[in-house]
Design a protein around this motif. Structure first.
Motif: not given
Length: 377
Positions: A58-82
């Motif tokens: 599953d590919f997502r584009q993001a600039n990970l310097v941004n904390p909000a983008a990083a938070e979104k990158a980690f968030a999964r639909d099922d609420g579980k963590e990677f």
């Protein structure tokens, strides 16, 4: 159930090979790849394109310097963590300003590591570089003296130190030697391009310093395997028998003790050219005038490479013979990569650089359409 893996910077050279390794060996049930670069514009080989089309990726584009983008990158639909997070996101191009590396190496790593700690992921792997060690002829083990000699290494080390302070972060740091293999742009490839240029110019290729200058290497396949090894448990086909004793640090370097002489010999065979070294006097002059020497060297190589590409109909390529002055310095990269073998039972599948492994790099680029055909012997 196979674990879930988040690969930050997963479109880059090591990232795409790591994702391929996970998919080909069915090691993860879900692989999220986050990168600021889109796979479509990243010059992926056909094999890598296929990997990114796999339903587990599953590919997502993001600039990970941004904390909000990083938070979104980690968030999964099922609420579980990677389960596992591998951070390969960083500026890898040499010759940028300190501000660029501070933001795109240091701040980025700290941002994503804090997010990982907040979510208590089982293992967070920070991929650093063996350039953090003092340039020494003697192989550096993980506890050797630290004296970074490139700006990337300076900010990687700064990130390592900061990450060690983050509470709740299950941290593993990996420090590879020069990584090479299919899709490598900044490792050994510029030297291969210079070889193609000297074939075109019909001249002898002479490098600065001596054949003994250490350029220790590790094949990207072994980096991909090594990253999984330090991350996954034995049941998941990794090397870990228990939780991370944070921070754990591992070097990755093959057995070959690669130096300039080794690489030159292969370049000579692959391109059918004569190679040698400039000798002490010219090298000493270069040491004192590195700025202008670097400029002259690059001026000599850039035009013929551009003509080679044009003649072969290669309109766009990320490949360049350009060598930054940081890499032209006489710094030894000598690395002891045995701790991961002794500690976790890892073995290197490519124990040393060979003519074949370097030819594969060129052949892969030719097949992708970004290296001119017919440059090798």
């Amino acid at each position: 159930m196979a674990p879930t893996v988040l690969v930050l910077g997963g479109v880059g050279f090591i990232g795409r090979n790591f994702v391929s390794y996970l998919v080909e060996n069915s090691l993860a049930s879900e692989i999220r790849v986050v990168d600021k670069a889109l796979p479509a514009t990243a010059y992926l080989s056909d094999a890598h394109k296929k990997i990114f089309e796999d339903k587990r990726v599953d590919f997502r584009q993001a600039n990970l310097v941004n904390p909000a983008a990083a938070e979104k990158a980690f968030a999964r639909d099922d609420g579980k963590e990677f389960d596992y997070v591998v951070n390969l996101a960083a500026e890898t191009k040499y010759g940028q300003t300190e501000e660029v590396y501070d933001e795109k190496v240091f701040q980025l790593s700290v941002t994503v590591a804090k997010e990982a700690a907040k979510r208590t992921v089982k293992v967070f792997v920070e991929v650093s570089t063996a350039q953090v060690y003092e340039a020494d002829k003697k192989p550096s083990s993980e506890d050797a003296k630290l004296k970074p000699w490139t700006l990337i290494a300076k900010y990687k080390l700064k990130a390592e130190e900061e990450l060690k302070k983050i509470a709740g972060l299950n941290l593993v740091i990996v420090r590879p030697a020069i990584v090479y293999g299919p899709s490598d742009i900044f490792g050994i490839t510029p030297r291969l391009i210079v070889g193609a240029v000297y074939r075109q110019l019909n001249e002898k290729m002479e490098l600065l310093w001596t054949k003994e200058l250490k350029l220790n290497t590790v094949h990207v396949t072994d980096v991909a395997r090594g990253l999984w090894f330090v991350t996954a448990t034995k049941e998941e086909q990794g090397g870990r028998s228990g939780p991370v004793k944070s921070p754990e640090i591992y070097n990755l370097a093959d057995k070959g003790q690669t130096d300039q002489g080794t690489i030159n010999n292969f370049i000579s065979t692959i391109f059918g050219i004569e190679t040698g070294f400039q000798g002490t006097m010219i090298s000493q002059f270069a040491k004192l005038n590195l700025e202008s020497v670097t400029e002259d060297v690059n001026d000599k190589h850039l035009q013929p490479w551009s003509e080679l590409c044009k003649a072969a109909g290669v309109a766009n390529t990320p490949l360049t013979p350009y060598l930054d002055k940081e890499l032209l310095k006489d710094n030894s990269l000598s690395v002891d990569g045995s701790k991961i073998e002794k500690g976790l039972g890892f073995t290197y599948s490519v124990p040393q650089v060979t003519e074949e492994t370097l030819r594969q790099v060129v052949d892969d680029f030719v097949a992708t359409g970004i290296w001119p055909k017919g440059t090798t012997k």
